[in-house]
Design a protein around this motif. Structure first.
Motif, PDB file in Angstrom:
ATOM      1  N   ARG A 105     -11.436 -42.563  -3.872  1.00  0.00           N
ATOM      2  CA  ARG A 105     -12.918 -43.318  -4.426  1.00  0.00           C
ATOM      3  C   ARG A 105     -13.674 -42.878  -5.429  1.00  0.00           C
ATOM      4  N   GLY A 107     -17.465 -44.289  -7.354  1.00  0.00           N
ATOM      5  CA  GLY A 107     -18.968 -44.860  -6.712  1.00  0.00           C
ATOM      6  C   GLY A 107     -19.907 -45.117  -8.427  1.00  0.00           C
ATOM      7  N   GLN A 123     -21.194 -47.047  -2.542  1.00  0.00           N
ATOM      8  CA  GLN A 123     -19.723 -45.883  -2.168  1.00  0.00           C
ATOM      9  C   GLN A 123     -18.317 -47.231  -2.339  1.00  0.00           C
ATOM     10  N   THR A 124     -17.540 -47.007  -2.893  1.00  0.00           N
ATOM     11  CA  THR A 124     -16.862 -47.685  -3.987  1.00  0.00           C
ATOM     12  C   THR A 124     -15.334 -47.199  -3.363  1.00  0.00           C
ATOM     13  N   ARG A 125     -14.684 -48.145  -3.385  1.00  0.00           N
ATOM     14  CA  ARG A 125     -13.077 -47.749  -3.064  1.00  0.00           C
ATOM     15  C   ARG A 125     -12.541 -48.916  -4.571  1.00  0.00           C
ATOM     16  N   GLU A 212     -16.262 -47.299   2.608  1.00  0.00           N
ATOM     17  CA  GLU A 212     -17.179 -47.097   0.870  1.00  0.00           C
ATOM     18  C   GLU A 212     -17.308 -49.285   1.394  1.00  0.00           C
ATOM     19  N   TYR A 215     -15.665 -52.649  -2.969  1.00  0.00           N
ATOM     20  CA  TYR A 215     -13.690 -52.697  -3.186  1.00  0.00           C
ATOM     21  C   TYR A 215     -13.259 -53.303  -4.061  1.00  0.00           C
TER      22      TYR A 215
END
Length: 441
Positions: A105, A107, A123-125, A212, A215
């Motif tokens: 994870r 951000g 929110q980023t993966r 998230e 991506y």
């Protein structure tokens, strides 16, 4: 005949409204309290990857301190849930799995040029390209990045349908550019909204949090110096490792790793690969514990990560115990109601009705009470779940809700409870001698 019994039951309930209301309320309160807890437990124990439970495996490597437990308890055999960056990179070189995913994870501050939209934290993966295929995430537009982006920097991003609507009004945004922490990223794909409950693929960072919205490729770590926004744990103080590169080469565990293995032979080859890798690392002074690794299916992964804790199970049993107390109260009320109808039952017996017919008639009346109690119990359950949402301040939004299965279960539980409550009173009235009451009729 059954229809006639139901008609008699409804007339009997209307004839004693207060007593009937008390019985329905007793069942409803017990069912409402039970279904509130059972619904939460049911939602928390869902396996969104059950359709691939036989072929997906979470990977664990026992690289932890040989003298201490991973979680600080007495269980020295417990393995870390995540991998180090260097181990994840080594596993990615294996060509045995059909698909494999390393991820974590993150951000970033997101902006769009020539837009009045205010910057926000996205929110980023950070993951490898197989993520979408391995977890069956469908694309609405475009697709994922090329394989070399898993090891080399490529400023590309896949976004969700909801994010696409927010940033680009729902149009096909493939080829558009967004800025993440000031770096331009090209949109190469838009996926359908994907929000499993719980997040089986990432139980370490809020099992019931939303998935998230962005991506990005795994190969961007060094270029952007990406640290994990999730769990990062380490047991070893390494003074000779400095800066971001030192962090990547450290014994810190922060990478989640999944593989897809379709056959026993394929699984055995991957196990042999893991064994060889650990032995190689042992020769270099790492992996000081006994050789051990884990390949855990999604259903087992939920248990390993204790998504449904023991205290939740205890609450479930306590709620059923409370329902039992309500059933006992309903027994007393039903007994009082049925005994008041003993003269009527005596006349029916004298006119030729069998004991079984009297028993069935009163048992069906109990079923009617259960159905009404179940419907009212659903309303009480929904109220209870709303209270849970309010108390949890948004944490339980995705689990504090009833689906049709749980609604049907509530009615079924109420009917079973009312049948149990009505067995003795119905048996008692069916065994009453009609001669006692004929003199008074």
């Amino acid at each position: 005949m059954i229809g006639y019994y139901f008609s008699l039951a409804m007339r009997s309930l209307r004839g004693t409204p207060i007593l009937s209301a008390l019985m329905v309320a007793a069942i409803a309160v017990g069912v409402g309290a039970s279904m509130t807890v059972l619904t939460l437990n049911y939602m928390m124990s869902q396996n969104a990857l059950s359709h691939k439970d036989e072929v997906l495996f979470a990977v664990q490597l026992d690289s932890w301190d040989p003298n201490a437990s991973y979680r600080g308890d007495s269980n020295l055999t417990r393995m870390p849930w995540e991998l180090t960056y260097r181990d994840a990179q080594a596993l990615l070189r294996s060509d045995t799995p059909s698909r494999q995913v390393a991820m974590h994870r993150w951000g970033a501050t997101v902006t769009v040029d020539d837009s009045e939209m205010r910057p926000f934290i996205g929110q980023t993966r950070v993951t490898t390209r197989d993520f979408f295929a391995l977890f069956d995430v469908d694309f609405l537009h475009g697709g994922t990045w090329e394989k070399n982006a898993d090891s080399n920097p490529a400023q590309q991003v896949v976004i969700t349908r909801k994010t696409n609507e927010k940033l680009f009004g729902g149009e096909n945004s493939v080829g558009e550019t967004i800025n993440m922490d000031g770096h331009p990223f090209t949109v190469i794909g838009v996926i359908e909204n994907w929000n499993p409950v719980p997040k089986v693929h990432d139980l370490n960072n809020g099992a019931f949090d939303d998935s998230e919205a962005f991506y990005i490729p795994f190969g961007l770590h060094r270029k952007l110096e990406i640290f994990s926004w999730g769990n990062t744990n380490s047991w070893k103080h390494e003074e000779d490792l400095e800066g971001f590169e030192g962090f990547l080469q450290s014994e810190s565990v922060w990478i989640q790793y999944w593989v897809e293995l379709h056959t026993d032979e394929q699984k055995q080859r991957f196990e042999n690969f893991l064994t060889s890798y650990i032995q190689e690392q042992k020769a270099q002074g790492r992996f000081e514990r006994p050789l051990k690794f884990g390949l855990t299916q999604p259903s087992e992964w939920l248990v390993v990560n204790e998504v449904l804790r023991d205290d939740n199970r205890v609450l479930g049993w306590l709620s059923l115990a409370f329902l039992l107390v309500c059933v006992v109260n309903a027994v007393a009320l039903l007994l009082a109601k049925f005994l008041r109808k003993a003269p009527e039952a005596g006349v029916r017996r004298a006119l030729g009705a069998s004991r079984n017919a009297i028993f069935t008639q009163h048992l069906i009346e109990s079923v009617c009470i259960g159905i009404l109690g179940g419907l009212m119990g659903i309303l009480l359950s929904m109220f209870g779940l709303s209270a849970v949402k309010s108390l949890a301040m948004g944490f339980a939004d995705r689990i504090a809700q009833m689906d049709w299965l749980m609604m049907l279960s509530a009615v079924g539980l109420a009917v079973v409870a009312s049948l149990l409550a009505g067995l003795y009173p119905a048996w008692r009235i069916s065994r009453t001698s009609p001669s006692i009451y004929l003199k008074t009729q």
